[in-house]
Scaffold this motif. Structure first.
Motif, PDB file in Angstrom:
ATOM      1  N   GLY A 103       0.834  -1.204   0.000  1.00 26.44           N
ATOM      2  CA  GLY A 103       0.000   0.000   0.000  1.00 26.44           C
ATOM      3  C   GLY A 103       0.867   1.251   0.000  1.00 26.44           C
ATOM      4  N   ARG A 104       1.958   1.215   0.773  1.00 21.96           N
ATOM      5  CA  ARG A 104       2.901   2.344   0.803  1.00 21.96           C
ATOM      6  C   ARG A 104       3.567   2.533  -0.562  1.00 21.96           C
ATOM      7  N   LYS A 105       3.799   1.419  -1.262  1.00 23.64           N
ATOM      8  CA  LYS A 105       4.367   1.524  -2.614  1.00 23.64           C
ATOM      9  C   LYS A 105       3.387   2.162  -3.575  1.00 23.64           C
TER      10      LYS A 105
ATOM     11  N   ILE B 246      -3.119  11.529   0.530  1.00 27.47           N
ATOM     12  CA  ILE B 246      -3.453  10.195   1.057  1.00 27.47           C
ATOM     13  C   ILE B 246      -2.553   9.818   2.226  1.00 27.47           C
ATOM     14  N   HIS B 247      -3.116   9.063   3.142  1.00 31.32           N
ATOM     15  CA  HIS B 247      -2.360   8.492   4.262  1.00 31.32           C
ATOM     16  C   HIS B 247      -2.399   6.974   4.169  1.00 31.32           C
ATOM     17  N   GLY B 248      -1.303   6.324   4.551  1.00 27.70           N
ATOM     18  CA  GLY B 248      -1.287   4.863   4.650  1.00 27.70           C
ATOM     19  C   GLY B 248      -0.432   4.428   5.820  1.00 27.70           C
ATOM     20  N   SER B 249      -0.897   3.435   6.561  1.00 29.55           N
ATOM     21  CA  SER B 249      -0.139   2.923   7.715  1.00 29.55           C
ATOM     22  C   SER B 249       1.264   2.509   7.282  1.00 29.55           C
ATOM     23  N   ASP B 250       2.248   2.753   8.173  1.00 28.74           N
ATOM     24  CA  ASP B 250       3.633   2.449   7.783  1.00 28.74           C
ATOM     25  C   ASP B 250       4.177   1.144   8.356  1.00 28.74           C
ATOM     26  N   GLY B 251       3.365   0.382   9.082  1.00 36.54           N
ATOM     27  CA  GLY B 251       3.833  -0.898   9.624  1.00 36.54           C
ATOM     28  C   GLY B 251       2.700  -1.603  10.346  1.00 36.54           C
TER      29      GLY B 251
HETATM   30 MG    MG Z   1       3.293   8.232   8.384  1.00 34.09          MG
END
Ligand code: MG
Ligand code: GDP
Length: 162
Positions: A95-97, A125-130
């Motif tokens: 998702g981060r990609k 946009i926001h996406g969780s990083d882990g």
């Molecule tokens: Mg962040």
């Protein structure tokens, strides 16, 4: 020995993805959802909300020492946000990609921020990083009963399971 289906279930994860007020105002909701959907990830929760500033501060609590924190929280609470939970194998990292680098000037073309945003303060946009932040963010934005559990007919074609 684990059955293939159990292995598959063990690999499933969930990420918190949000379209920020700039993405909503610019009419990019469908475009952004479509990128996650076409990839093969599954939408398991969605709502549109205007977060309070206090809520925005909770969401971005790990950035509270940064000079842009106040402006960032003002911005997140300035209008509707589309809050979502997406499920799939590797959805947090991938998702981060799909989203691209934090600064759209450094995001690759083909990513959401690379294709659709220009400056870091308005990166749509926001996406969780882990895995840990994903869990915390899902719990912050959604009640357990707002998260759905379902299987889609496409899954056997996406994952190659019988
Ligand atoms: Mg962040
Ligand atoms: P993300 O996980 O890629 O969203 O990035 P971070 O968690 O590091 O930062 C959260 C959000 O703060 C980013 O998406 C940006 O909207 C904003 N942000 C990060 N760095 C800066 C900065 O240097 N200046 C400004 N104005 N905003 C920033």
């Amino acid at each position: 020995m684990l059955q293939e289906k159990e292995v598959h279930a063990a690999e499933m994860e969930r990420s918190f993805i949000a379209i920020k007020p700039d993405g909503v105002q610019r009419g990019l909701i469908a475009e952004i959802i479509s990128r996650f959907e076409r990839k093969g990830f599954k939408l398991v929760a969605i709502k549109i909300v205007i977060p309070t500033k206090d809520f925005a501060q909770k969401h971005y609590h790990d950035l509270k020492e940064r000079p842009f924190f106040n402006g960032l929280c003002d911005f997140l609470s300035s209008g509707p946000v589309v809050a979502m939970v997406w499920e799939g194998e590797g959805v947090i990292k991938y998702g981060r990609k799909l989203i691209g680098a934090t600064d759209p000037q450094k995001s690759e073309p083909g990513t959401i921020r690379g294709d659709l945003a220009v400056v870091v303060g308005r990166n749509i946009i926001h996406g969780s990083d882990g895995p840990e932040t994903a869990k915390d963010e899902i719990n912050l934005w959604f009640k357990p009963e707002e998260l759905t559990n379902y299987s889609s007919n496409a899954e056997k074609w996406i994952y190659g399971l019988n």
